[in-house]
Scaffold this motif. Structure first.
Motif, PDB file in Angstrom:
ATOM      1  N   VAL A  37       0.570  -0.909   0.124  1.00 48.96           N
ATOM      2  CA  VAL A  37      -0.637  -0.277  -0.095  1.00 48.96           C
ATOM      3  C   VAL A  37       0.784   1.025   0.469  1.00 48.96           C
ATOM      4  CG1 VAL A  37      -1.461   0.937   1.267  1.00 48.96           C
ATOM      5  CG2 VAL A  37      -2.124  -1.289   0.791  1.00 48.96           C
ATOM      6  N   LEU A  38       0.982   2.427  -0.785  1.00 46.95           N
ATOM      7  CA  LEU A  38       1.311   3.306  -0.810  1.00 46.95           C
ATOM      8  C   LEU A  38       1.544   4.756   0.089  1.00 46.95           C
ATOM      9  CD1 LEU A  38       2.217   3.490  -5.260  1.00 46.95           C
ATOM     10  CD2 LEU A  38       3.647   2.749  -3.872  1.00 46.95           C
ATOM     11  N   VAL A  75      -8.623  10.162   0.989  1.00 53.09           N
ATOM     12  CA  VAL A  75      -9.280  10.679   1.972  1.00 53.09           C
ATOM     13  C   VAL A  75     -10.220  10.375   2.343  1.00 53.09           C
ATOM     14  CG1 VAL A  75     -10.131  12.049   0.909  1.00 53.09           C
ATOM     15  CG2 VAL A  75     -10.071  12.896   2.250  1.00 53.09           C
ATOM     16  N   LYS A  76     -10.702   9.356   2.028  1.00 54.67           N
ATOM     17  CA  LYS A  76     -11.863   8.170   2.078  1.00 54.67           C
ATOM     18  C   LYS A  76     -11.301   7.086   3.077  1.00 54.67           C
ATOM     19  CE  LYS A  76     -15.010   9.848  -1.395  1.00 54.67           C
ATOM     20  NZ  LYS A  76     -15.851   9.438  -2.159  1.00 54.67           N
ATOM     21  N   GLY A  77      -9.990   6.863   2.932  1.00 47.93           N
ATOM     22  CA  GLY A  77      -9.289   5.452   3.848  1.00 47.93           C
ATOM     23  C   GLY A  77      -9.861   4.601   2.858  1.00 47.93           C
ATOM     24  N   ARG A  78      -9.288   4.556   1.529  1.00 47.35           N
ATOM     25  CA  ARG A  78      -8.653   3.891   0.393  1.00 47.35           C
ATOM     26  C   ARG A  78      -7.987   3.355   0.174  1.00 47.35           C
ATOM     27  NH1 ARG A  78     -13.673   6.175  -3.293  1.00 47.35           N
ATOM     28  NH2 ARG A  78     -11.839   7.459  -3.303  1.00 47.35           N
ATOM     29  N   ALA A  79      -7.308   2.495   0.243  1.00 47.75           N
ATOM     30  CA  ALA A  79      -5.570   2.350  -0.110  1.00 47.75           C
ATOM     31  C   ALA A  79      -5.240   2.337  -1.378  1.00 47.75           C
ATOM     32  CB  ALA A  79      -5.299   0.568   0.331  1.00 47.75           C
ATOM     33  N   VAL A  80      -4.193   2.672  -1.557  1.00 45.27           N
ATOM     34  CA  VAL A  80      -3.238   3.354  -2.780  1.00 45.27           C
ATOM     35  C   VAL A  80      -2.701   2.028  -3.491  1.00 45.27           C
ATOM     36  CG1 VAL A  80      -2.504   5.010  -4.063  1.00 45.27           C
ATOM     37  CG2 VAL A  80      -4.735   5.905  -2.769  1.00 45.27           C
ATOM     38  N   ARG A  81      -2.891   1.586  -4.656  1.00 48.09           N
ATOM     39  CA  ARG A  81      -1.753   0.757  -5.035  1.00 48.09           C
ATOM     40  C   ARG A  81      -1.470   1.324  -5.951  1.00 48.09           C
ATOM     41  NH1 ARG A  81      -4.754  -2.962  -1.725  1.00 48.09           N
ATOM     42  NH2 ARG A  81      -4.381  -3.361  -0.288  1.00 48.09           N
ATOM     43  N   VAL A  82      -0.834   0.497  -6.412  1.00 48.00           N
ATOM     44  CA  VAL A  82       0.327   0.330  -8.054  1.00 48.00           C
ATOM     45  C   VAL A  82      -1.047  -0.720  -8.923  1.00 48.00           C
ATOM     46  CG1 VAL A  82       2.834   0.540  -8.052  1.00 48.00           C
ATOM     47  CG2 VAL A  82       1.841  -1.481  -8.032  1.00 48.00           C
ATOM     48  N   LYS A  83      -1.105  -0.315 -10.055  1.00 40.16           N
ATOM     49  CA  LYS A  83      -1.983  -0.521 -11.171  1.00 40.16           C
ATOM     50  C   LYS A  83      -1.564  -2.158 -12.216  1.00 40.16           C
ATOM     51  CE  LYS A  83      -6.201   1.186  -9.044  1.00 40.16           C
ATOM     52  NZ  LYS A  83      -6.848  -0.044  -8.053  1.00 40.16           N
ATOM     53  N   THR A  84      -0.383  -1.989 -12.661  1.00 40.73           N
ATOM     54  CA  THR A  84       0.035  -1.891 -13.484  1.00 40.73           C
ATOM     55  C   THR A  84       1.761  -2.612 -13.503  1.00 40.73           C
ATOM     56  OG1 THR A  84       1.260   0.133 -15.032  1.00 40.73           O
ATOM     57  CG2 THR A  84      -1.193  -0.613 -15.143  1.00 40.73           C
ATOM     58  N   PHE A  85       2.772  -3.553 -13.943  1.00 43.61           N
ATOM     59  CA  PHE A  85       3.668  -3.430 -13.999  1.00 43.61           C
ATOM     60  C   PHE A  85       4.570  -2.831 -13.968  1.00 43.61           C
ATOM     61  CE2 PHE A  85       7.483  -5.691 -15.348  1.00 43.61           C
ATOM     62  CZ  PHE A  85       7.723  -6.107 -14.305  1.00 43.61           C
ATOM     63  N   GLY A  86       3.438  -1.128 -15.279  1.00 46.11           N
ATOM     64  CA  GLY A  86       4.526  -0.437 -15.890  1.00 46.11           C
ATOM     65  C   GLY A  86       5.194   0.643 -14.981  1.00 46.11           C
ATOM     66  N   GLN A  87       3.388   0.854 -13.565  1.00 45.31           N
ATOM     67  CA  GLN A  87       3.400   1.156 -12.470  1.00 45.31           C
ATOM     68  C   GLN A  87       4.436   1.557 -11.434  1.00 45.31           C
ATOM     69  OE1 GLN A  87      -0.598   2.677 -10.762  1.00 45.31           O
ATOM     70  NE2 GLN A  87      -1.094   2.947 -13.033  1.00 45.31           N
ATOM     71  N   ARG A  88       4.498  -0.319 -11.475  1.00 44.59           N
ATOM     72  CA  ARG A  88       5.576  -0.649 -10.201  1.00 44.59           C
ATOM     73  C   ARG A  88       6.858  -0.590 -10.211  1.00 44.59           C
ATOM     74  NH1 ARG A  88       5.885  -6.913  -8.321  1.00 44.59           N
ATOM     75  NH2 ARG A  88       7.232  -7.280 -10.513  1.00 44.59           N
ATOM     76  N   GLN A  89       7.208  -0.758 -11.753  1.00 46.00           N
ATOM     77  CA  GLN A  89       8.999   0.026 -12.383  1.00 46.00           C
ATOM     78  C   GLN A  89       8.922   1.670 -12.000  1.00 46.00           C
ATOM     79  OE1 GLN A  89       8.468  -1.417 -16.274  1.00 46.00           O
ATOM     80  NE2 GLN A  89       9.803  -2.469 -15.511  1.00 46.00           N
ATOM     81  N   PHE A 136      -5.654  14.133   0.448  1.00 45.00           N
ATOM     82  CA  PHE A 136      -5.354  15.331   1.300  1.00 45.00           C
ATOM     83  C   PHE A 136      -6.993  15.700   1.757  1.00 45.00           C
ATOM     84  CE2 PHE A 136      -1.161  16.331   1.002  1.00 45.00           C
ATOM     85  CZ  PHE A 136      -0.596  15.802   2.371  1.00 45.00           C
ATOM     86  N   GLY A 137      -7.766  15.738   0.466  1.00 41.91           N
ATOM     87  CA  GLY A 137      -8.812  16.357   0.921  1.00 41.91           C
ATOM     88  C   GLY A 137      -8.457  17.487   0.293  1.00 41.91           C
ATOM     89  N   VAL A 138      -9.872  18.624   0.275  1.00 38.25           N
ATOM     90  CA  VAL A 138     -10.060  20.050  -0.375  1.00 38.25           C
ATOM     91  C   VAL A 138      -9.077  20.956   0.667  1.00 38.25           C
ATOM     92  CG1 VAL A 138     -10.888  21.534  -1.551  1.00 38.25           C
ATOM     93  CG2 VAL A 138     -11.815  19.282  -2.447  1.00 38.25           C
ATOM     94  N   GLU A 139      -9.888  20.779   1.891  1.00 38.88           N
ATOM     95  CA  GLU A 139      -9.651  21.595   2.552  1.00 38.88           C
ATOM     96  C   GLU A 139      -8.771  21.640   3.154  1.00 38.88           C
ATOM     97  OE1 GLU A 139     -12.610  21.794   5.747  1.00 38.88           O
ATOM     98  OE2 GLU A 139     -14.442  21.742   4.344  1.00 38.88           O
TER      99      GLU A 139
END
Length: 323
Positions: free
Chosen positions: A106-107, A111-125, A205-208
């Motif tokens: 998990v990177l 702001v909603k507490g959802r995990a952000v991860r890479v989605k493709t092999f290129g993104q991981r590189q 971060f959220g807008v505010e």
């Protein structure tokens, strides 16, 4: 000439927890539709079983995709359409065996507490390059996540105390429209061009909170011209739309790098808007800086696009037309 065998077969995928079938098929079978249209198969849900019909090779790919997605869901990882698109692309590329590895880290949380991860092999590189180099170039078409992931990595570094501020910039090049006709001061004129960066900041971060950090100058968003004459220490610096820099601007920007800082340079060399056929600083940088230590180039392709599948087809169509 002999015709290859196009044997029609049917396979089944059983979801371990029937209550999670809705997560696997998506709203109004959205995820199944993506797989069906991409692989020319037919998928029908029956209770906790998915029946897949079509050509043998395509059915095998669809089965493997659904099994991988089901594994994520059974680990309580929420999937969306971009995850399905990524799985389809990796299956077509023969790299589906690495699909589950993308979800091992998990990177950051949004702001909603959802995990952000890479989605493709290129993104991981791309993420690995950012971690291990002072300057990283991300080159490729829109929709590959370059800007979003750059902002994510910048925010992660800020939260960990690795940098003191984030600097986000882009050249103020007019893509077919004149900035002079837009209302307001320079910031008002340039802000619409920085919308993708604002969207990424607001998502995490959220807008505010984003606005507060900008007011405190922890996040600085400015046209590229404002970088001249500065040295950026302990900062995470992102240059977006870098294909629209001249060679002189690119050199000026890269030499702003200070101690304790990282730079990310993103661009799409198929979308150059420089006037008078000027040479792109991003294209030149690929040749000049290719073999220098602590600088890495990561190239994205249409297979790394995590938007609607049609977007990747549009990109490929234009590339083929150009050739």
């Amino acid at each position: 000439m002999y015709l290859t065998d196009t044997k029609e077969v049917t396979a089944e995928v059983t979801v371990i927890d029937p209550a999670k079938l809705a997560e696997l098929v998506g709203t109004q079978n959205e995820y199944l539709t993506i797989i069906e249209e991409s692989l020319s198969v037919v998928i029908n849900p029956f209770g906790s079983v998915l029946k897949i019909s079509g050509q043998e090779e395509m059915v095998a790919e669809a089965t493997a995709i659904l099994e991988n997605l089901a594994t994520l869901i059974n680990k309580d990882i929420t999937i969306n359409s971009s995850d399905v698109v990524s799985a389809v692309n990796m299956a077509k590329n023969g790299t589906l065996d690495y699909f589950l590895d993308l979800y091992s880290q998990v990177l950051i949380k949004d702001v909603k507490g959802r995990a952000v991860r890479v989605k493709t092999f290129g993104q991981r590189q791309y993420v690995n390059a950012i971690k291990h180099n002072d300057i990283t170039f991300g080159i490729g078409p829109a929709g590959t996540g370059k800007t979003f992931l750059a902002v994510v990595m910048a925010i992660s570094a800020l939260k960990k105390g690795l940098v003191e501020k984030i600097v986000l910039t882009r050249p103020a090049v007019e893509a077919g429209e004149s900035l002079g006709f837009l209302p307001g001061d320079l910031k008002d004129k340039v802000d619409p061009y920085l919308r993708p960066i604002y969207d990424a900041l607001n998502a995490i971060f959220g807008v505010e909170h984003t606005e507060r950090l900008i007011e405190r100058n922890v996040i600085e968003i400015a046209p590229l011209a404002y970088m001249r004459g500065r040295t950026l220490d302990n900062a995470f610096v992102i240059l977006d739309e870098a294909q629209n820099t001249t060679n002189a601007q690119m050199k000026m920007f890269l030499t702003r790098l200070g101690f304790g800082s990282k730079m990310i340079v993103n661009g799409d060399i198929s979308q150059i808007d420089l006037p008078n056929k000027a040479k792109s600083g991003l294209v030149e940088a690929q040749h000049i800086l290719q073999n220098l230590d602590q600088i890495e180039f990561v190239e994205f392709t249409a297979q790394d696009v995590v938007r609607h599948p049609v977007v990747a087809r549009v990109i490929n169509a234009y590339e083929n037309f150009g050739k």
